[in-house]
Design a protein around this motif. Structure first.
Motif, PDB file in Angstrom:
ATOM      1  N   GLY A   1       0.803  -1.217   0.000  1.00  0.00           N
ATOM      2  CA  GLY A   1       0.000   0.000   0.000  1.00  0.00           C
ATOM      3  C   GLY A   1       0.829   1.256   0.000  1.00  0.00           C
ATOM      4  O   GLY A   1       2.001   1.262   0.296  1.00  0.00           O
ATOM      5  N   ALA A   2       0.138   2.379  -0.338  1.00  0.00           N
ATOM      6  CA  ALA A   2       0.835   3.656  -0.403  1.00  0.00           C
ATOM      7  C   ALA A   2       0.930   4.313   0.959  1.00  0.00           C
ATOM      8  O   ALA A   2       1.819   5.115   1.197  1.00  0.00           O
ATOM      9  CB  ALA A   2       0.109   4.574  -1.387  1.00  0.00           C
ATOM     10  N   LYS A   3       0.014   3.965   1.889  1.00  0.00           N
ATOM     11  CA  LYS A   3      -0.011   4.645   3.173  1.00  0.00           C
ATOM     12  C   LYS A   3       0.928   3.963   4.164  1.00  0.00           C
ATOM     13  O   LYS A   3       0.495   3.282   5.097  1.00  0.00           O
ATOM     14  CB  LYS A   3      -1.434   4.727   3.701  1.00  0.00           C
TER      15      LYS A   3
ATOM     16  N   LEU B   1      -0.661  10.773  11.773  1.00  0.00           N
ATOM     17  CA  LEU B   1      -1.034   9.998  10.587  1.00  0.00           C
ATOM     18  C   LEU B   1      -1.576   8.636  11.031  1.00  0.00           C
ATOM     19  O   LEU B   1      -0.967   7.589  10.812  1.00  0.00           O
ATOM     20  CB  LEU B   1       0.191   9.798   9.671  1.00  0.00           C
ATOM     21  N   PRO B   2      -2.744   8.614  11.671  1.00  0.00           N
ATOM     22  CA  PRO B   2      -3.264   7.365  12.249  1.00  0.00           C
ATOM     23  C   PRO B   2      -3.604   6.278  11.239  1.00  0.00           C
ATOM     24  O   PRO B   2      -3.681   5.106  11.609  1.00  0.00           O
ATOM     25  CB  PRO B   2      -4.518   7.828  13.005  1.00  0.00           C
ATOM     26  N   ASP B   3      -3.802   6.653   9.980  1.00  0.00           N
ATOM     27  CA  ASP B   3      -4.156   5.653   8.976  1.00  0.00           C
ATOM     28  C   ASP B   3      -2.939   5.135   8.214  1.00  0.00           C
ATOM     29  O   ASP B   3      -3.088   4.458   7.194  1.00  0.00           O
ATOM     30  CB  ASP B   3      -5.184   6.218   7.998  1.00  0.00           C
ATOM     31  N   TYR B   4      -1.733   5.447   8.703  1.00  0.00           N
ATOM     32  CA  TYR B   4      -0.500   4.984   8.063  1.00  0.00           C
ATOM     33  C   TYR B   4       0.141   3.863   8.882  1.00  0.00           C
ATOM     34  O   TYR B   4       0.019   3.824  10.107  1.00  0.00           O
ATOM     35  CB  TYR B   4       0.525   6.114   7.953  1.00  0.00           C
TER      36      TYR B   4
ATOM     37  N   ALA C   1       2.479  13.669   3.471  1.00  0.00           N
ATOM     38  CA  ALA C   1       3.085  12.939   4.590  1.00  0.00           C
ATOM     39  C   ALA C   1       4.408  13.582   4.996  1.00  0.00           C
ATOM     40  O   ALA C   1       4.750  13.620   6.182  1.00  0.00           O
ATOM     41  CB  ALA C   1       3.295  11.477   4.212  1.00  0.00           C
ATOM     42  N   ILE C   2       5.140  14.103   4.023  1.00  0.00           N
ATOM     43  CA  ILE C   2       6.403  14.781   4.321  1.00  0.00           C
ATOM     44  C   ILE C   2       6.139  16.048   5.122  1.00  0.00           C
ATOM     45  O   ILE C   2       6.850  16.349   6.091  1.00  0.00           O
ATOM     46  CB  ILE C   2       7.167  15.103   3.020  1.00  0.00           C
TER      47      ILE C   2
END
Length: 350
Positions: free
Chosen positions: A39-41, A67-70, A243-244
């Motif tokens: 996945g990307a996350k 970023l809780p979904d990463y 994200a960065i």
């Protein structure tokens, strides 16, 4: 080992061996079992067990909260050379990296696809050159003909070469041995090395039975500063720039916390390093930590479209390494400039 510093492994060798080596590091050292695939996350973050705001981000799970979904994996490394290999093997998205291995990474015809996006700290008394007590060495020029351990391709290696040059010595005047920090400690205890240039926490163990000859703070003041940077992969820049931005925000928060909550910072660093609060406080006091405003200032990283003095420092580092025959050719200023990721600065750090 040759009495002169051996060249680091060629880019070809790094490329052929990097994927296996980096995968082994990620699998063996990830703090959460390496759950960073798919996945990307996802974010795979390389860090050093070294007092900094980076350890606060890790300890307080600031990035995980933001970023809780990463899926976020923290991967421990011992040197910049290993970080470079991991980026070549596409096993990292973000990582701490010394200014010297970064200059190496962007040199040559196949530069590593990453960009510097943050400054974690400036080397101070937390990296230094120590001679063993009883060796009779009391100054850098006394190292002639002696054996010195340091991790090659690191900021300590760069600073050691600079210290030798400042003392009128050539690398061929000493015997340099490529050793990682723990291996340096073992060699020191066996008496296999007369001196070593390394960083905390190994540095403090050497100080207990050694004499400090110089430090990165002194060498930096003489015109050869070194820094702990943070780099991001070009793939992550293309895939997930948001994200960065979030990562830089929490790193900026950690820098502010070092000043606003020194006791809490010491507690977090002590927990991450497995040391006492007193030792963590002493180690933190030896570093030089910028404010977020300073990070994005003209004196350091700079802002979007206007790189700061870090551009000069890194260009000079590359030229020095080329002059010492540590790399085949120095990266041009334009090459170094293109290896900066400044989008969103300074606003993203607020």
């Amino acid at each position: 080992m040759s009495p002169s510093p051996a060249h680091g492994p060629s880019r070809r060798l790094l490329l052929t061996g990097a994927l296996a080596a980096a995968s082994a590091v990620v699998t063996g050292c990830s703090s959460d079992g390496g759950g960073s695939s798919g996945g990307a996350k996802r974010l795979r973050i390389g860090y050093f067990a070294f007092p900094s705001g980076d350890l606060l981000v890790k300890n307080r799970k600031l990035l995980e909260k933001a970023l809780p979904d990463y899926t976020i994996s923290w991967v421990k490394f011992d040197s910049g050379a290993s970080v470079n290999q991991a980026f070549l093997g596409k096993s990292l998205d973000i990582a701490a990296l010394g200014s010297s291995p970064f200059a190496r990474g962007v040199s040559g015809s196949s530069p590593i696809p990453y960009k510097v996006a943050f400054v974690l700290d400036v080397a101070g008394e937390n990296e230094a050159l120590i001679a063993r007590k009883g060796s009779g060495i009391s100054e850098v020029k006394g190292l002639k003909g002696r054996t010195i351990g340091t991790p090659f391709a690191s900021t300590s290696h760069y600073s050691l070469l600079a210290a030798l040059e400042q003392a009128g010595l050539k690398p061929s005047d000493v015997k340099l041995v490529d050793l990682q920090p723990q291996a340096i400690l073992a060699a020191w205890q066996r008496g296999d090395v007369d001196a070593a240039y390394v960083w905390l926490p190994t540095l403090d163990e050497l100080r207990a039975s050694g004499t400090q000859l110089t430090s990165s703070k002194k060498i930096g003041a003489a015109g050869k500063p070194t820094l702990d940077l943070a780099v991001v992969s070009e793939e992550l820049i293309a895939r997930d720039p948001r994200a960065i931005d979030v990562w830089r925000k929490v790193e900026a928060e950690a820098l502010r916390t070092l000043t606003s909550d020194p006791e809490g910072s010491v507690k977090a660093i002590a927990a991450e390093l497995g040391i006492s609060a007193a030792d963590a406080k002493a180690q933190l006091s030896q570093g030089v930590f910028l404010t977020p405003r300073q990070v994005a200032s003209a004196d350091w990283l700079g802002t979007e479209g206007r790189p700061g003095k870090l551009l000069d420092y890194l260009t000079d580092t590359g030229e020095f390494l080329a002059g010492q025959k540590q790399i085949d050719a120095a990266p041009s200023e334009d090459v170094v400039r293109k290896a900066f990721y400044l989008k969103g600065l300074p606003d993203v750090l607020k």
